[in-house]
Design a protein around this motif. Structure first.
Motif: not given
Length: 400
Positions: A30-34, A47, A49, A51, A53, A305
């Motif tokens: 996972c990448t940050r904010d994914e 959602e 996300l 926190p 990587d 959203k």
């Protein structure tokens, strides 16, 4: 470094939520904010996300599990790399009895069923987001006849599902929390209010001419914001609400609450159900502000959203069934509001004007109201006021 993944903090109006789907699985990078997990509540899907990587280390709450506000649902390992195919082999063996299951994404509930029933995960058709196999997909696969899961003659051939002649297929799925809540509120509105509907019709010609004359200048002046019909209805309704405070009020127990402001909800249809984001203080908004606000809400509703704060409150609601072709309907109240205005399709009809029969673009208007608070006289006069303001748009600007 392990980080706790917690459910969002729900407002007081929402008791709990349900894990809708884990977009990322344990060991997946996972990448940050994914986006990693979606939590569905009565009003909106929230959602969560990533926190930082890293990877999902453990899932505590599986899909369809109920979670409370800020409850622990999993663990995230910051800075960890995704497992290599060699290291992930033991994990893949546990996730599926098939050697090809390592290439298949399963939800926690689906993985459990696959393990228990010894199903080849690679043969299941995935319908979840991003190719995710859900619990319903596994259930559907177990109900297929043997011929349905037989190997295809060539890799390029599409799987063929054989159904006995005359068989009537049914699919049973649980109602989503949002749909369940909508159903609950609609039943509550019909059972706990003295709802009545009054009708009228409005000649849309003046507004259509005004829009045709100024729409290009309006769009250029307001940075691409288009002039639609809804802003005129919002302004007309706002002015009418000022003149008839009871329509802008609500009942709280044995008290009547008169609101000194006009917050108009705009019903928006989404794939998951009807939502009603609220335009705040519409008496202080211009046509461009209203149009921009409605467009923003529409785009955010389409993408899922909208926040809970966008849909709370509201003193009056407008719904437009005309966009779907509805000629007339009786809208249902949005408690605790006392009234709701229904717009409909613009239809050319023969009308008598000054003794002559002419063709005019007409729209039926419907006002549903709570008769416990609003008398028939006030409801009719309220709707007539909206009609008069729309048929002479200059009165909206002059507030007369």
């Amino acid at each position: 470094m392990a980080i706790e993944i917690k459910a969002p903090q729900f407002p007081e109006s929402i008791a709990d939520g349900t894990i809708a789907s884990w977009v990322k699985q344990p060991g997946e990078a996972c990448t940050r904010d994914e986006l990693i997990v979606e939590v569905e509540t009565d009003k909106v899907t929230l959602e969560i996300l990533a926190p930082a990587d890293g990877v999902i280390r453990e899932i505590v709450k599986a899909e369809d599990d109920t979670v409370l506000s800020e409850e622990l649902i999993g663990y995230f390992e910051e800075g960890a790399a995704a497992a290599t195919p060699e290291a992930a082999a033991p994990v893949a063996a546990q996730a599926s009895v098939s050697s090809s299951a390592a290439d298949v994404k399963l939800s926690p509930a689906a993985r459990k069923m696959v393990d228990e029933q010894g199903i080849d995960a690679s043969s299941i058709v995935a319908t979840g987001k991003g190719g995710l196999i859900t619990k319903e997909d596994v259930v559907a696969a177990t109900k297929k006849p043997a011929a349905a899961v037989a190997p295809a003659p060539t890799p390029a051939a599409k799987p063929v599902i054989e159904v006995d002649a005359g068989e009537r297929v049914e699919k049973r799925v649980p109602m989503t929390r949002m749909r369940s809540r909508i159903a609950e509120r609609l039943l509550d509105a019909t059972q706990s209010t003295a709802m009545l509907t009054t009708f009228n019709e409005v000649d849309m010609g003046p507004i259509m001419e005004l829009r045709k004359q100024y729409k290009d200048m309006f769009e250029k002046k307001h940075n691409g914001t288009r002039l639609g019909f809804m802003s005129f209805f919002v302004k007309a309704a706002t002015e009418a609400l000022k003149r008839f405070p009871a329509v802008n009020a609500s009942i709280d127990g044995n008290d009547v609450v008169y609101h000194g402001y006009q917050d108009v909800g705009i019903a928006v249809s989404t794939e998951k159900g009807l939502v009603v984001p609220v335009l705040r203080d519409t008496d202080q908004m211009g046509l461009a502000d209203i149009e921009a606000g409605i467009r923003n809400y529409g785009l955010r509703a389409r993408d899922g959203k909208l926040g809970i704060e966008d849909m709370t409150g509201g003193t009056f609601t407008i719904t437009n069934g005309g966009v779907f072709g509805s000629l007339m309907s009786t809208p249902i109240l949005n408690p605790p509001q006392a009234a709701i205005l229904g717009m409909h399709k613009i239809q050319e009809r023969a009308m008598v004007v000054d003794g002559e029969v002419v063709v005019r673009p007409m729209m039926y208007l419907a006002l549903s109201y709570d008769h416990r608070l609003i008398d028939g006289k006030n409801s009719v006069q309220f709707l007539v006021t909206i009609k008069e303001l729309l048929e002479d748009p200059a009165r909206i600007l002059l507030e007369i």
